[in-house]
Design a protein around this motif. Structure first.
Motif, mmCIF file in Angstrom:
data_model
loop_
_atom_site.group_PDB
_atom_site.id
_atom_site.type_symbol
_atom_site.label_atom_id
_atom_site.label_comp_id
_atom_site.label_asym_id
_atom_site.label_seq_id
_atom_site.Cartn_x
_atom_site.Cartn_y
_atom_site.Cartn_z
ATOM 1 N N THR A 1 19.936 2.108 -2.923
ATOM 2 C CA THR A 1 18.544 2.671 -2.279
ATOM 3 C C THR A 1 18.417 1.944 -1.051
ATOM 4 O O THR A 1 18.759 0.724 -1.042
ATOM 5 C CB THR A 1 17.569 2.255 -3.429
ATOM 6 N N ARG A 2 17.680 2.695 -0.148
ATOM 7 C CA ARG A 2 17.602 2.097 1.066
ATOM 8 C C ARG A 2 15.964 2.175 1.460
ATOM 9 O O ARG A 2 15.401 3.281 0.997
ATOM 10 C CB ARG A 2 18.308 2.918 2.119
ATOM 11 N N LEU A 3 15.344 1.202 1.892
ATOM 12 C CA LEU A 3 13.919 1.067 1.967
ATOM 13 C C LEU A 3 13.932 1.829 3.481
ATOM 14 O O LEU A 3 14.523 1.339 4.362
ATOM 15 C CB LEU A 3 13.520 -0.325 2.056
ATOM 16 N N VAL A 4 12.962 2.677 3.521
ATOM 17 C CA VAL A 4 12.753 3.460 4.956
ATOM 18 C C VAL A 4 11.623 2.776 5.552
ATOM 19 O O VAL A 4 11.739 2.453 6.966
ATOM 20 C CB VAL A 4 12.545 5.049 4.675
ATOM 21 N N ALA B 1 0.785 -1.183 -0.095
ATOM 22 C CA ALA B 1 0.065 -0.220 -0.206
ATOM 23 C C ALA B 1 0.718 1.425 0.054
ATOM 24 O O ALA B 1 0.524 2.096 -0.671
ATOM 25 C CB ALA B 1 -0.991 -0.142 1.216
ATOM 26 N N GLU B 2 1.909 1.361 0.715
ATOM 27 C CA GLU B 2 2.798 2.494 0.888
ATOM 28 C C GLU B 2 4.219 1.973 0.901
ATOM 29 O O GLU B 2 4.433 1.305 1.896
ATOM 30 C CB GLU B 2 2.376 3.283 1.785
ATOM 31 N N LEU B 3 5.133 2.684 0.366
ATOM 32 C CA LEU B 3 6.518 2.301 0.477
ATOM 33 C C LEU B 3 7.260 3.723 0.633
ATOM 34 O O LEU B 3 7.061 4.529 -0.674
ATOM 35 C CB LEU B 3 7.049 1.321 -0.521
ATOM 36 N N ALA B 4 8.250 3.827 1.444
ATOM 37 C CA ALA B 4 8.985 5.110 1.242
ATOM 38 C C ALA B 4 10.687 4.583 1.138
ATOM 39 O O ALA B 4 11.037 3.566 1.849
ATOM 40 C CB ALA B 4 9.164 5.934 2.543
ATOM 41 N N ALA B 5 11.418 5.233 0.324
ATOM 42 C CA ALA B 5 12.586 4.773 0.038
ATOM 43 C C ALA B 5 13.605 5.930 -0.194
ATOM 44 O O ALA B 5 13.104 7.208 -0.527
ATOM 45 C CB ALA B 5 12.857 3.936 -1.104
ATOM 46 N N ALA C 1 11.646 8.960 -2.290
ATOM 47 C CA ALA C 1 10.481 8.635 -3.131
ATOM 48 C C ALA C 1 9.276 8.062 -2.142
ATOM 49 O O ALA C 1 9.682 6.828 -1.382
ATOM 50 C CB ALA C 1 10.807 7.568 -4.209
ATOM 51 N N LEU C 2 8.182 8.124 -2.559
ATOM 52 C CA LEU C 2 6.840 7.462 -1.678
ATOM 53 C C LEU C 2 5.950 6.898 -2.844
ATOM 54 O O LEU C 2 5.624 7.545 -3.654
ATOM 55 C CB LEU C 2 6.194 8.527 -0.954
ATOM 56 N N VAL C 3 5.926 5.599 -2.851
ATOM 57 C CA VAL C 3 5.378 4.687 -3.615
ATOM 58 C C VAL C 3 4.052 4.143 -2.938
ATOM 59 O O VAL C 3 4.312 3.570 -2.134
ATOM 60 C CB VAL C 3 6.288 3.704 -4.137
#
Length: 460
Positions: free
Chosen positions: A421-424, A345-349, A361-363
């Motif tokens: 890239t890092r997953l936040v 539903a939501e991923l910030a990286a 980036a907010l996906v």
């Protein structure tokens, strides 16, 4: 000079080369000088040293000629050595006339849009440096005929600044999809995809459809063309007992069997030689498993058939089955890879920015909902919070690409999969099936490589 350096052990410095003769051809007209010989140019610019066909005198005269030419370049909007080198090369009159369109553009990541006199978008592109990229369209390096035609119709260039390269790529895709610029060749019609799905009936068959319905549960795609979908369908027909006829079969009425049943390549559900339960187990279940989980049984069957055909020296038929295997793997790997991302539903990286700080980036469901850059030396968390507060609200639809085009989600995936890239944050786990299609990536690369090699050897 190169030979002398090599003879005496000096490393050649490989300097940038600016041809004064070519520059003079561009700057000076026939009314000013009858030719571009060094002696003629030296007399025109009244150099302090006259050329004598000796190395030192000619070099000094050339320097004075260059100074005179530089004084003429300002009127052509040439201010640097790099611009002078490009200016000296052969460019079309249209490129020279429209060079001013590159003036005043920002040196930032973003999207540029060439527009016609009626403000219609002609061409959309993206770059990490908009100004530099647009200027390249007016140099000798740009030789594409369609771009020359586009430049002739262009009247202005619009720049849309972006936080970083990912946002620029996504905005480019969306603008191309929205406006279908005539001089863009790729990404123009993302809605023109097709799907391979099972029909809803007692004895399902594979059907190529333009879209997915909310009730569709067994499908594969999206495919960029009907031909690609039909090639994958042929692979499943080879590996499973799915029927190939287009009749809508009834559990009460018997339909005459086709030639495939007589050849033993179909279980003839049309004549009720197989129950719906057994048909589901033998034909439908392998397709369902391949699309969302393990395509292993389908792959094993196709590989066995390729081996049998090769052993019988039926190499052309084996190559056809290999192409079908590649189509099946390409589609299943792609869909499972997309579904793994779009199910979140939501991923910030975050990714380190070139000048310090972090690209953020907010996906949401595979769609870029927000982007930004946190300043160097500042914790990125407040910027992530701000991006989330102003991000696009995404309502997902049905299927592996529920909120964006497959190409946009794949661009995001490429950005996320970079080592730096890092997953936040994530609202749910990002995972793929343990025995999924991804484990056959090596086999897919081998099949595609063999097909490419075959094509190259068959060309005259």
């Amino acid at each position: 000079l190169k030979a002398a350096c090599a003879k005496h052990g000096y490393r050649w410095p490989n300097p940038r080369v600016l041809d004064t003769a070519a520059l003079a051809r561009r700057v000076l007209s026939r009314d000013e000088v009858p030719n571009r010989k060094l002696g003629t140019l030296a007399a025109y610019f009244r150099t302090s040293t006259q050329p004598t066909h000796r190395a030192l005198d000619d070099a000094k005269a050339t320097v004075d000629v260059l100074h005179g030419l530089i004084g003429r370049l300002g009127g052509h909007r040439v201010d640097t050595v790099g611009e002078a080198i490009e200016f000296a090369r052969a460019v079309t009159p249209t490129q020279r006339r429209k060079r001013h369109l590159a003036d005043g553009l920002p040196r930032t990541p973003g999207v540029y849009i060439f527009r016609a006199a009626d403000d219609r978008p002609l061409y959309v592109g993206t770059s990490g440096d908009i100004a530099t990229r647009v200027r390249s369209y007016f140099t000798a390096a740009e030789k594409r005929a369609r771009i020359s035609e586009m430049l002739a119709a262009a009247e202005r260039v619009e720049a849309v600044g972006c936080a970083h390269s990912l946002e620029a790529e996504v905005r480019e895709l969306r603008l191309i999809a929205a406006h279908a610029p005539p001089y863009n060749r790729r990404s123009k019609y993302p809605e023109r995809v097709v799907w391979l799905k099972l029909t809803d009936e007692a004895y399902p068959r594979l059907s190529v459809a333009r879209g997915l319905a909310p009730g569709d549960e067994a499908y594969l795609g999206p495919f960029t063309s009907r031909r690609a979908a039909e090639l994958a369908a042929a692979g499943f027909h080879d590996a499973t007992g799915l029927r190939q006829c287009t009749h809508r079969l009834s559990l009460r009425t018997v339909t005459p069997a086709c030639a495939l049943a007589e050849l033993g390549r179909c279980a003839a559900p049309c004549e009720h030689r197989i129950t719906p339960e057994e048909y589901d187990h033998r034909a439908v279940a392998p397709f369902r498993a391949a699309t969302t989980g393990d395509p292993g049984p389908v792959v094993a069957t196709l590989l066995a058939r390729i081996d049998a055909l090769a052993a019988a020296q039926r190499y052309e038929e084996a190559a056809v089955v290999r192409a079908r295997l590649a189509a099946v793997l390409r589609a299943t790997v792609r869909m499972q890879r997309l579904a793994a991302l779009t199910g979140i539903a939501e991923l910030a990286a975050a990714r380190p920015a070139a000048g310090g700080g972090w690209e953020l980036a907010l996906v949401r469901h595979g769609r870029l909902a927000g982007a930004g850059v946190s300043p160097p030396g500042v914790h990125p968390r407040p910027t992530v919070t701000l991006i989330r507060a102003t991000a696009e609200t995404v309502t997902p639809g049905h299927g592996p690409v529920p909120a964006a085009s497959a190409e946009e989600s794949e661009r995001i995936l490429s950005w996320l999969e970079r080592p730096e890239t890092r997953l936040v944050e994530m609202t749910s786990a990002w995972s793929s099936p343990v025995a999924g299609a991804a484990r056959f990536r090596g086999l897919l690369a081998k099949a595609e490589g063999a097909a490419t090699q075959q094509l190259s050897t068959e060309r005259p």
